[in-house]
Structure formats: structure tokens, C-alpha cells
Design an enzyme around this catalytic site. Structure first.
Site, PDB file in Angstrom:
ATOM      1  N   VAL A  45      -5.439 -14.467   8.170  1.00  0.00           N
ATOM      2  CA  VAL A  45      -4.159 -14.754   8.817  1.00  0.00           C
ATOM      3  C   VAL A  45      -3.976 -16.251   9.027  1.00  0.00           C
ATOM      4  O   VAL A  45      -2.868 -16.733   9.178  1.00  0.00           O
ATOM      5  CB  VAL A  45      -4.055 -13.973  10.152  1.00  0.00           C
ATOM      6  N   GLY A  46      -5.057 -16.991   8.991  1.00  0.00           N
ATOM      7  CA  GLY A  46      -4.968 -18.435   9.213  1.00  0.00           C
ATOM      8  C   GLY A  46      -5.239 -18.770  10.658  1.00  0.00           C
ATOM      9  O   GLY A  46      -5.179 -17.928  11.543  1.00  0.00           O
ATOM     10  N   SER A  56       2.096 -17.655   6.970  1.00  0.00           N
ATOM     11  CA  SER A  56       2.505 -17.017   5.714  1.00  0.00           C
ATOM     12  C   SER A  56       2.984 -15.587   5.956  1.00  0.00           C
ATOM     13  O   SER A  56       3.898 -15.116   5.278  1.00  0.00           O
ATOM     14  CB  SER A  56       1.383 -17.049   4.683  1.00  0.00           C
ATOM     15  N   ASP A  73      -7.610 -10.099   9.871  1.00  0.00           N
ATOM     16  CA  ASP A  73      -8.351 -11.305  10.225  1.00  0.00           C
ATOM     17  C   ASP A  73      -9.547 -10.912  11.070  1.00  0.00           C
ATOM     18  O   ASP A  73      -9.502  -9.918  11.798  1.00  0.00           O
ATOM     19  CB  ASP A  73      -7.468 -12.289  10.998  1.00  0.00           C
ATOM     20  N   ASP A 114      -6.602 -14.406   1.111  1.00  0.00           N
ATOM     21  CA  ASP A 114      -6.642 -15.799   1.571  1.00  0.00           C
ATOM     22  C   ASP A 114      -7.594 -15.877   2.757  1.00  0.00           C
ATOM     23  O   ASP A 114      -7.340 -16.565   3.725  1.00  0.00           O
ATOM     24  CB  ASP A 114      -5.230 -16.270   1.960  1.00  0.00           C
ATOM     25  N   HIS A 117     -12.899 -17.184   1.507  1.00  0.00           N
ATOM     26  CA  HIS A 117     -13.134 -17.924   0.262  1.00  0.00           C
ATOM     27  C   HIS A 117     -14.607 -17.929  -0.153  1.00  0.00           C
ATOM     28  O   HIS A 117     -14.960 -18.574  -1.131  1.00  0.00           O
ATOM     29  CB  HIS A 117     -12.608 -19.363   0.310  1.00  0.00           C
ATOM     30  N   GLU A 142      -6.517 -16.314  -3.592  1.00  0.00           N
ATOM     31  CA  GLU A 142      -6.193 -17.736  -3.431  1.00  0.00           C
ATOM     32  C   GLU A 142      -7.468 -18.575  -3.337  1.00  0.00           C
ATOM     33  O   GLU A 142      -8.543 -18.066  -3.047  1.00  0.00           O
ATOM     34  CB  GLU A 142      -5.350 -17.945  -2.168  1.00  0.00           C
TER      35      GLU A 142
END
Length: 161
Positions: A45-46, A56, A73, A114, A117, A142
């Protein structure tokens, strides 16, 4: 009608042209689905820990105005929950958790990874979720450049693989 890049710029997502510039590619692949009732699942989720993130997700909600947007998340981000946007807390490689989410939301039309990573987590998420994707759906990963970075379990020396 706003472009995806305009929407993501307004929400502050790094997917827009001042960031990773993914919008031009996403728009090519997602534009035909824009007016459909899509189910989109985004891993990651960032924002870290207490930072809310979700920029996003808000952009996807505006872009897919008939769609349902879901996020996953590892940190609690349920403050973002609203009509057509729900965030679940759990790990991107937790088989039972991911299956429980898919049982609730149905097979996604689009999955965007996303999240961490880290190669092992990205691969495990793919192994779990790709078979659960709607037939003909889109699975996007991503930040694949991290696959070559040692700090993300990457390896640039292909002879060592």
C-alpha cells in the site's frame, strides 16, 4: 476525462511520470477495462509502518470508477477503507491469508505487486496468486530492477544463478 498519469499525479503516487512512469504502460493495458467493474488487487500500500500510504489505491479507485480496489500490506492501513476500496493486513507470501482474501473478493482482473520487492517474496506471491487471477487477467510486478540488487536478494551475475 483525466488520464491515468493525471490521476496518479494528483494522488501523489510514484507511478506517475515524475516517479517510476508506469502510468503510460498501465494505461495501454488497462484503458479498455476502465469502464468495467474490475477487481484490482495491489500488494503493498505504500508508506512504512505508521505512514498511511495508499496513494495509488486512491488513483486506481478514480481511474476504475466502477471497480473495486483492494490492497494488502503488512502494516495496518485500514484507515484507508472506504466505499470500493478495502485494505487487508497480512503478508504477501502467506498462502492461507491470500486464499482467504481471494475467497472474499473473488478472482481479481488485475494484480499489481508493489510490495517488498524481495525476490523470494515476489516469486512466492506470484506462485500463490497467479493461478487465482481471472482467466485473461493481468499480473503486474513493479520495480523489477530490484531483482538485480543484492540488498533485495538480487544477483546481477547470471553465471551464479
Amino acid at each position: 476525462m483525466k488520464t491515468l498519469n493525471e490521476i496518479m499525479t494528483e494522488t501523489g503516487s510514484d507511478k506517475c511520470e515524475w516517479g517510476h512512469n508506469y502510468c503510460k504502460y498501465y494505461d495501454q493495458h488497462f484503458n479498455s477495462l476502465r469502464n468495467d467493474s474490475v477487481t484490482l488487487l495491489e500488494l503493498g500500500v505504500g508508506g512504512e509502518d505508521k505512514e498511511l500510504g495508499g496513494k495509488s489505491l486512491l488513483g486506481w479507485k478514480e481511474y476504475f470508477q466502477k471497480g473495486n480496489i483492494y490492497g494488502i500490506d503488512i502494516y495496518p492501513k485500514q484507515e484507508l477503507n472506504q466505499e470500493r476500496l478495502i485494505v487487508f493486513q497480512g503478508s504477501q507470501n502467506d498462502f492461507i491469508f491470500l486464499h482467504t482474501i481471494i475467497d472474499q473478493i473473488g478472482s481479481p482482473d488485475i494484480i499489481i505487486d508493489d510490495a517488498s520487492h524481495f525476490n523470494s517474496l515476489t516469486i512466492e506471491s506470484f506462485k500463490i496468486l497467479f493461478p487465482l487471477l481471472r482467466s485473461g487477467g493481468l499480473y503486474c510486478i513493479e520495480d523489477l530492477g530490484c531483482a538485480y540488487r543484492h540488498d533485495f536478494e538480487g544477483n546481477i551475475n547470471f553465471n551464479d544463478l
